[in-house]
Design an enzyme around this catalytic site. Structure first.
Site, PDB file in Angstrom:
ATOM      1  N   ARG A 162      30.802  72.482   8.129  1.00 28.55           N
ATOM      2  CA  ARG A 162      30.937  73.174   9.417  1.00 28.55           C
ATOM      3  C   ARG A 162      32.335  73.780   9.504  1.00 28.55           C
ATOM      4  NH1 ARG A 162      29.629  70.652  15.376  1.00 28.55           N
ATOM      5  NH2 ARG A 162      31.148  69.066  14.795  1.00 28.55           N
ATOM      6  N   ASP A 441      35.491  63.516  20.453  1.00 24.24           N
ATOM      7  CA  ASP A 441      35.946  64.585  19.558  1.00 24.24           C
ATOM      8  C   ASP A 441      36.290  65.802  20.405  1.00 24.24           C
ATOM      9  OD1 ASP A 441      33.556  65.775  20.217  1.00 24.24           O
ATOM     10  OD2 ASP A 441      32.705  65.696  18.208  1.00 24.24           O
TER      11      ASP A 441
HETATM   12  C1  LIG Z   1      30.194  66.687  19.361  1.00 24.91           C
HETATM   13  C2  LIG Z   1      30.107  66.647  17.903  1.00 24.91           C
HETATM   14  O1  LIG Z   1      30.394  67.598  17.247  1.00 24.91           O
HETATM   15  S1  LIG Z   1      29.615  65.217  17.118  1.00 24.91           S
HETATM   16  C3  LIG Z   1      30.119  65.501  15.437  1.00 24.91           C
HETATM   17  C4  LIG Z   1      31.567  65.453  15.266  1.00 24.91           C
HETATM   18  N1  LIG Z   1      32.082  64.108  15.414  1.00 24.91           N
HETATM   19  C5  LIG Z   1      32.060  63.266  14.372  1.00 24.91           C
HETATM   20  O2  LIG Z   1      31.676  63.670  13.303  1.00 24.91           O
HETATM   21  C6  LIG Z   1      32.539  61.857  14.562  1.00 24.91           C
HETATM   22  C7  LIG Z   1      32.218  61.051  13.344  1.00 24.91           C
HETATM   23  N2  LIG Z   1      32.594  59.668  13.474  1.00 24.91           N
HETATM   24  C8  LIG Z   1      33.835  59.237  13.271  1.00 24.91           C
HETATM   25  O3  LIG Z   1      34.732  60.010  12.997  1.00 24.91           O
HETATM   26  C9  LIG Z   1      34.064  57.758  13.330  1.00 24.91           C
HETATM   27  O4  LIG Z   1      32.851  57.056  13.331  1.00 24.91           O
HETATM   28  C10 LIG Z   1      34.882  57.281  14.545  1.00 24.91           C
HETATM   29  C11 LIG Z   1      36.267  57.904  14.491  1.00 24.91           C
HETATM   30  C12 LIG Z   1      34.199  57.660  15.835  1.00 24.91           C
HETATM   31  C13 LIG Z   1      35.002  55.763  14.454  1.00 24.91           C
HETATM   32  O5  LIG Z   1      35.564  55.472  13.194  1.00 24.91           O
HETATM   33  P1  LIG Z   1      36.207  54.055  12.884  1.00 24.91           P
HETATM   34  O6  LIG Z   1      37.084  53.654  14.009  1.00 24.91           O
HETATM   35  O7  LIG Z   1      36.799  54.123  11.514  1.00 24.91           O
HETATM   36  O8  LIG Z   1      34.923  53.116  12.886  1.00 24.91           O
HETATM   37  P2  LIG Z   1      34.716  51.749  12.118  1.00 24.91           P
HETATM   38  O9  LIG Z   1      35.989  50.995  11.978  1.00 24.91           O
HETATM   39  O10 LIG Z   1      33.580  51.052  12.759  1.00 24.91           O
HETATM   40  O11 LIG Z   1      34.256  52.239  10.692  1.00 24.91           O
HETATM   41  C14 LIG Z   1      33.687  51.350   9.740  1.00 24.91           C
HETATM   42  C15 LIG Z   1      33.633  52.063   8.409  1.00 24.91           C
HETATM   43  O12 LIG Z   1      32.747  53.162   8.516  1.00 24.91           O
HETATM   44  C16 LIG Z   1      33.407  54.368   8.121  1.00 24.91           C
HETATM   45  N3  LIG Z   1      32.946  55.454   8.970  1.00 24.91           N
HETATM   46  C17 LIG Z   1      32.875  55.495  10.309  1.00 24.91           C
HETATM   47  N4  LIG Z   1      32.367  56.668  10.727  1.00 24.91           N
HETATM   48  C18 LIG Z   1      32.114  57.381   9.603  1.00 24.91           C
HETATM   49  C19 LIG Z   1      31.585  58.669   9.390  1.00 24.91           C
HETATM   50  N5  LIG Z   1      31.201  59.438  10.418  1.00 24.91           N
HETATM   51  N6  LIG Z   1      31.474  59.114   8.137  1.00 24.91           N
HETATM   52  C20 LIG Z   1      31.850  58.316   7.093  1.00 24.91           C
HETATM   53  N7  LIG Z   1      32.356  57.069   7.234  1.00 24.91           N
HETATM   54  C21 LIG Z   1      32.481  56.616   8.487  1.00 24.91           C
HETATM   55  C22 LIG Z   1      34.868  54.096   8.354  1.00 24.91           C
HETATM   56  O13 LIG Z   1      35.636  54.947   7.515  1.00 24.91           O
HETATM   57  C23 LIG Z   1      34.975  52.633   7.969  1.00 24.91           C
HETATM   58  O14 LIG Z   1      35.036  52.551   6.569  1.00 24.91           O
HETATM   59  P3  LIG Z   1      35.784  51.315   5.815  1.00 24.91           P
HETATM   60  O15 LIG Z   1      35.065  50.064   6.239  1.00 24.91           O
HETATM   61  O16 LIG Z   1      35.592  51.642   4.384  1.00 24.91           O
HETATM   62  O17 LIG Z   1      37.211  51.344   6.247  1.00 24.91           O
HETATM   63  O1  LIG Z   2      28.864  69.878  17.947  1.00 25.37           O
HETATM   64  C1  LIG Z   2      28.142  69.245  18.641  1.00 25.37           C
HETATM   65  C2  LIG Z   2      28.321  69.100  20.042  1.00 25.37           C
HETATM   66  O2  LIG Z   2      27.569  68.339  20.663  1.00 25.37           O
HETATM   67  O3  LIG Z   2      29.245  69.757  20.547  1.00 25.37           O
HETATM   68 MG   LIG Z   3      30.263  71.068  19.158  1.00 25.29          MG
END
Ligand SMILES: CC(=O)SCCNC(=O)CCNC(=O)[C@H](O)C(C)(C)COP(=O)(O)OP(=O)(O)OC[C@H]1O[C@@H](n2cnc3c(N)ncnc32)[C@H](O)[C@@H]1OP(=O)(O)O
Ligand SMILES: O=CC(=O)O
Ligand SMILES: [Mg+2]
Length: 518
Positions: A162, A441
């Protein structure tokens, strides 16, 4: 750096960054800029004109000039390899650890995010491209203390990148003296370095019209032609996440039809856009506390129902959105609630006909997969579910004022506290964070700050305290809420106030935030 005529790179090109910013890659970025940037800027101007019409009392509706497209009999290209079964898609930023964890997560697709979940720090922009290139070559590893991360052998998710939205510049790359576009930078570098190794697939964010989709289509055709790749090599799923785009779903699919991989319901930016577009229009467009606006309130329901119907009529995938509840490996109760909420959200989407949906965390992949398995069984998708029972009018999409709920001080406190904490993280380079066990986010932060702006500028009286929302109240709440947090949030607070209470409404909080970055 700067050996390509007319190109100046002002960010550091240390270590392996030179592998991404090769002369050939720079030259491609320069070609993209010269071919498409002027049109991009024109389209951004057109957004302003449309917004001025809305501020002057206009409204949104299905376009009369594209009626023949809506009523015509056409379909998008057949689903491309790797994008046929999309029942669970994980999203996240492209740092090395997250990249590896996402690719090992068991999801069908990984949305590799240079947008809502990413701060476009130079190190993230170019470092992310390096990680993507290494990952696609099967050569990414990472070490943190004792822990070593490596790609596992099992089937990997299809990578879908993206890029940033059309509004964001990339100030570290100048072409003929002008900053280039964040969109073209992210697209161009990923396509250039990966199109021969993997299929170049994209998610396209924050578009406001089919003319913006037409520009992306032209960019794709240009790239395919330049590198001798067949039409349709590139595929793109468009996020329907602005209010105007909800009225142009058919047209957006049509513009991209040779490159289309469907639409996604980007609920958080959609809610932000609803607030933004009608922010000065008083009670008819006033939303209650953001956490009470669910996917089943009338205008949200109309939007997702129309999206599924429109996609399936055209043979395109309809992909669901993000439930913001984050599981916890430390707190069983938080985990239970998250799994319950996400299960309910995915169950609604699968039942409505979506072909798959998003999760924010690896521990949610199984939840989403199980729900969609229950509906899809062995079928890869439910494109055959035409939803001809759905009929959505412009009035249904515009029924924002029918949203139940209240504006409360608790909601205002949440918006201020979470908004400032998020901006603090963003300025430090993390575009996605967990706050109060919720994923925050750029899109969710936009809702927080635009809601404060809307309440303040429309004379809202809070239901629980009877207080009128004023600048003084917002400042006092910020004093009280931020005193509970033990770190210096002064820069983030100043930025929040700039985008939440100033008279002039700033289009995207990421614009002034980006100005504050090196
Ligand atoms: C509105 C929108 O656009 S939605 C789409 C955009 N937003 C996103 O993509 C958010 C994606 N998610 C994240 O970034 C994360 O889940 C967060 C920041 C919300 C939380 O992350 P953390 O605080 O690290 O969560 P947590 O401690 O429970 O993570 C556990 C493990 O999972 C991993 N993990 C968590 N989320 C993700 C993810 N989305 N992708 C890959 N790995 C992940 C962490 O790196 C961690 O790995 P480790 O055990 O090897 O250290
Ligand atoms: O990118 C996704 C959203 O919900 O915004
Ligand atoms: Mg969006």
């Amino acid at each position: 750096m700067g050996t390509v005529q007319g190109v100046e790179i002002t960010g550091p090109v240390d270590g392996r960054f030179a592998e991404i910013l090769t002369e050939e890659a720079q030259s491609f970025l320069a070609d993209l800029h010269r071919a498409f940037d002027a049109r991009r800027l024109e389209l951004l101007e057109a957004r302003k004109e449309r917004e001025a019409e809305l501020a002057a009392g206009g409204t949104l509706g299905f376009l009369p000039e594209t009626r023949n497209i809506r009523e015509g009999d056409w379909r998008v290209a057949e689903p491309a390899p790797g994008l046929i079964d999309r029942r669970v898609e994980i999203t996240g930023p492209t740092d090395a650890k997250m990249t590896i964890n996402a690719l090992n997560s068991g999801a069908k697709v990984w949305l590799a995010d240079h947008e809502d979940a990413n701060t476009p720090l130079w190190a993230n922009v170019i470092g992310g491209q390096l990680n993507l290139r290494d990952a696609n070559a099967g050569a990414l590893s990472y070490t943190s203390g004792e822990k070593r991360y490596a790609l596992t052998d099992g089937p990997r998710p299809t990578v879908v990148v993206r890029p940033r939205g059309w509004h964001l510049p990339e100030k570290h790359i100048l072409v003929d003296g002008a900053p280039t576009s964040g969109s073209l930078t992210d697209f161009g570098l990923y396509f250039f370095h990966n199109h021969l190794v993997t299929r170049p697939y994209f998610y396209l964010p924050k578009m406001e019209s089919h003319l913006e989709a037409r520009l992306w289509n032209e960019v794709f055709a240009f790239a395919e032609e330049r590198f001798g790749r067949p039409t349709g090599t590139i595929r793109a799923t468009v996020l329907i996440e602005t209010f105007p785009a909800a009225f142009e779903m058919d047209e957006i699919l049509y513009e991209l039809r040779e490159h289309s991989a469907g639409l996604n319901a980007g609920r958080w930016d959609f809610m932000f856009s609803v607030i933004k577009k009608f922010r000065t229009r008083g009670k008819d467009f006033l939303l209650p506390d953001r956490n009470t606006v669910t996917m089943t309130v009338p205008f949200m329901r109309a939007y997702t129902e129309l999206l599924v119907r429109t996609c399936h009529k055209r043979g395109a995938h309809a992909i669901g959105g993000m439930a913001a509840f984050i599981p916890s490996r430390r707190d069983p109760e938080v985990n239970r609630v998250a799994l319950e909420k996400v299960t309910a959200d995915k169950t609604r989407e699968a039942g409505d006909g979506f072909d798959g949906s998003w999760v924010a965390h690896p521990d949610l992949v199984g939840v989403c997969r199980d729900v969609f398995d229950g509906v899809l069984g062995d079928r890869p998708n439910q494109l055959d579910r035409l939803r001809e029972d759905v009929s959505v009018s412009a009035a249904d999409l515009l029924a924002v004022g029918d949203t139940p709920g209240q504006q409360t001080e608790a909601g205002l406190r949440n918006a201020v506290s979470v908004g400032v904490q998020y901006l603090d993280a963003w300025l430090k380079g993390s575009g996605a964070v967990a706050i109060n066990n919720m994923m925050e986010d750029a899109a969710t932060a936009e809702i927080s700050r635009s809601q404060v702006w809307q309440w303040l500028h429309n004379g809202v009286t809070l239901a629980d305290t009877g207080a009128l929302v004023t600048r003084e109240l917002v400042e006092r709440i910020a004093d009280e809420e931020l005193a509970l947090i033990d770190r210096d949030l002064s820069e983030a607070r100043a930025l929040f106030m700039e985008v939440a209470v100033a008279d002039e409404f700033i289009d995207f909080l990421t614009l002034p935030a980006y100005d504050r970055m090196p």
